[in-house]
Design a protein around this motif. Structure first.
Motif, PDB file in Angstrom:
ATOM      1  N   THR A 160       6.153  -1.313   9.152  1.00 30.41           N
ATOM      2  CA  THR A 160       5.723  -0.589  10.351  1.00 30.41           C
ATOM      3  C   THR A 160       4.350  -0.418  10.509  1.00 30.41           C
ATOM      4  O   THR A 160       3.837  -0.662   9.601  1.00 30.41           O
ATOM      5  CB  THR A 160       6.556   0.605  10.388  1.00 30.41           C
ATOM      6  OG1 THR A 160       6.140   1.427   9.509  1.00 30.41           O
ATOM      7  CG2 THR A 160       7.898   0.481  10.233  1.00 30.41           C
ATOM      8  N   GLU A 161       4.344   0.164  11.664  1.00 35.75           N
ATOM      9  CA  GLU A 161       2.820   0.427  12.039  1.00 35.75           C
ATOM     10  C   GLU A 161       2.336   1.653  11.153  1.00 35.75           C
ATOM     11  O   GLU A 161       1.070   1.808  10.555  1.00 35.75           O
ATOM     12  CB  GLU A 161       2.587   0.976  13.297  1.00 35.75           C
ATOM     13  CG  GLU A 161       1.310   1.217  13.745  1.00 35.75           C
ATOM     14  CD  GLU A 161       1.050   1.696  15.393  1.00 35.75           C
ATOM     15  OE1 GLU A 161       0.084   2.074  15.694  1.00 35.75           O
ATOM     16  OE2 GLU A 161       2.248   1.785  16.083  1.00 35.75           O
ATOM     17  N   ASP A 162       3.272   2.525  10.716  1.00 37.42           N
ATOM     18  CA  ASP A 162       2.557   3.632   9.641  1.00 37.42           C
ATOM     19  C   ASP A 162       2.716   2.979   8.333  1.00 37.42           C
ATOM     20  O   ASP A 162       2.091   3.613   7.530  1.00 37.42           O
ATOM     21  CB  ASP A 162       3.971   4.876   9.780  1.00 37.42           C
ATOM     22  CG  ASP A 162       3.551   5.528  11.293  1.00 37.42           C
ATOM     23  OD1 ASP A 162       2.369   5.335  11.905  1.00 37.42           O
ATOM     24  OD2 ASP A 162       4.776   6.029  11.562  1.00 37.42           O
ATOM     25  N   GLU A 163       3.542   2.309   7.938  1.00 35.66           N
ATOM     26  CA  GLU A 163       3.703   1.507   6.645  1.00 35.66           C
ATOM     27  C   GLU A 163       3.529   0.007   6.821  1.00 35.66           C
ATOM     28  O   GLU A 163       4.412  -0.681   6.335  1.00 35.66           O
ATOM     29  CB  GLU A 163       5.007   1.885   6.050  1.00 35.66           C
ATOM     30  CG  GLU A 163       5.085   3.402   5.532  1.00 35.66           C
ATOM     31  CD  GLU A 163       6.245   3.718   5.015  1.00 35.66           C
ATOM     32  OE1 GLU A 163       6.162   3.800   3.720  1.00 35.66           O
ATOM     33  OE2 GLU A 163       7.536   3.548   5.597  1.00 35.66           O
ATOM     34  N   PRO A 164       2.300  -0.436   6.804  1.00 30.02           N
ATOM     35  CA  PRO A 164       1.933  -2.062   7.143  1.00 30.02           C
ATOM     36  C   PRO A 164       2.039  -2.757   5.704  1.00 30.02           C
ATOM     37  O   PRO A 164       2.092  -3.986   5.470  1.00 30.02           O
ATOM     38  CB  PRO A 164       0.568  -2.023   7.640  1.00 30.02           C
ATOM     39  CG  PRO A 164       0.083  -0.813   7.359  1.00 30.02           C
ATOM     40  CD  PRO A 164       1.110   0.157   7.020  1.00 30.02           C
ATOM     41  N   ARG A 199       2.032  -7.408   2.700  1.00 24.54           N
ATOM     42  CA  ARG A 199       1.708  -7.257   4.151  1.00 24.54           C
ATOM     43  C   ARG A 199       2.542  -8.309   5.060  1.00 24.54           C
ATOM     44  O   ARG A 199       2.737  -9.572   4.320  1.00 24.54           O
ATOM     45  CB  ARG A 199       0.387  -7.251   4.223  1.00 24.54           C
ATOM     46  CG  ARG A 199      -0.257  -5.787   4.010  1.00 24.54           C
ATOM     47  CD  ARG A 199      -1.913  -5.793   4.546  1.00 24.54           C
ATOM     48  NE  ARG A 199      -2.437  -4.598   4.448  1.00 24.54           N
ATOM     49  CZ  ARG A 199      -2.499  -3.671   5.200  1.00 24.54           C
ATOM     50  NH1 ARG A 199      -2.352  -3.875   6.493  1.00 24.54           N
ATOM     51  NH2 ARG A 199      -3.130  -2.434   5.021  1.00 24.54           N
TER      52      ARG A 199
END
Length: 252
Positions: free
Chosen positions: A16-20, A64
């Motif tokens: 996610t954007e918070d956990e790339p 990633r």
């Protein structure tokens, strides 16, 4: 769908954007998969550039999202932009000529219909958004094949078993001559290739890189493509294809 493919694709949802960036251990825990299984699936995604490994130790690895997703995302974005630009102009064209209007692109070496505006006629052709067709059948698919770079064109032709065709068989030399003729004229014309007693006329749509990215295709029953009506259809379709290309950033 193959369950291993499903499991692998689901792993992408954890980023996610918070956990790339996630570790193998984190992904295994969230997916409830044994660590060796998670590693095998992640390695398959890495090999296809859907993921890339940032670092690896004896105890864990970190990942990633890969550039393949960016490439596919850009492709989807381009198609959405093309449809958004083309749709209003396709609707105007359909009203003017009262024939079905399609937008066709190349996808995985096949023609795919990504947009359609119906005619108001009681008897209509059966086409749908998402329909696929070989690149050698119909005016839209053949136009796209004609404008491909020669190397890719040759690659596609080498995969075909000649003679080919639905209603009439043509050999490789005949197809190549037809493709050259399409490029020379700047448009494609087909008769009875996808459906009996129908005609298709297609013009290229260019983008800002001056490359052909789609075909604007008008199709209908052959009896409506005669005399002055045929001339009007050709002229209006050519003009709308030009307008869409201009809005896509095409510059002569």
């Amino acid at each position: 769908m193959n369950q291993s493919v499903v499991k692998a694709l689901k792993l992408l949802d954890f980023f996610t954007e918070d956990e790339p960036e996630l570790s193998l251990k984190e992904i295994a825990n969230r997916s409830n998969l044994p660590k060796p299984t998670a590693y095998r699936l992640l390695s398959a995604l890495e090999n296809q550039n859907f993921l890339y490994k940032i670092k690896e130790s004896n105890h864990d690895s970190r990942y990633r999202l890969g550039l393949k997703l960016l490439e596919l995302g850009q492709l989807v974005s381009d198609q959405l932009e093309l449809r958004e630009i083309a749709r209003p102009l396709m609707e105007e064209l359909a009203k003017e000529i009262n024939e079905a209007v399609h937008l066709v692109i190349i996808n995985n070496n096949q023609a795919t219909y990504i947009e359609k505006v119906e005619s108001s006629r009681a008897l209509r052709l059966y086409t749908r958004i998402g329909k696929t067709s070989p690149l050698y059948i119909g005016s839209g698919p053949k136009l796209l094949l004609a404008y491909l770079p020669r190397e890719r064109q040759e690659s596609i032709l080498s995969s075909l078993d000649f003679p080919i065709g639905n209603t009439k068989s043509i050999n490789r030399e005949q197809l190549l001559q037809e493709l050259e003729c399409i490029r020379a004229k700047g448009y494609s014309y087909s008769e009875g290739e996808q459906d009996a007693d129908t005609i298709g006329i297609s013009y290229p749509i260019y983008d800002h890189t001056n490359e052909v990215v789609a075909a604007l295709t008008v199709s209908g029953l052959a009896r409506y493509f005669e005399g002055d009506n045929k001339k009007i259809i050709i002229e209006n379709t050519a003009q709308v294809a030009k307008e869409i290309s201009n809005k896509m950033g095409y510059q002569v």
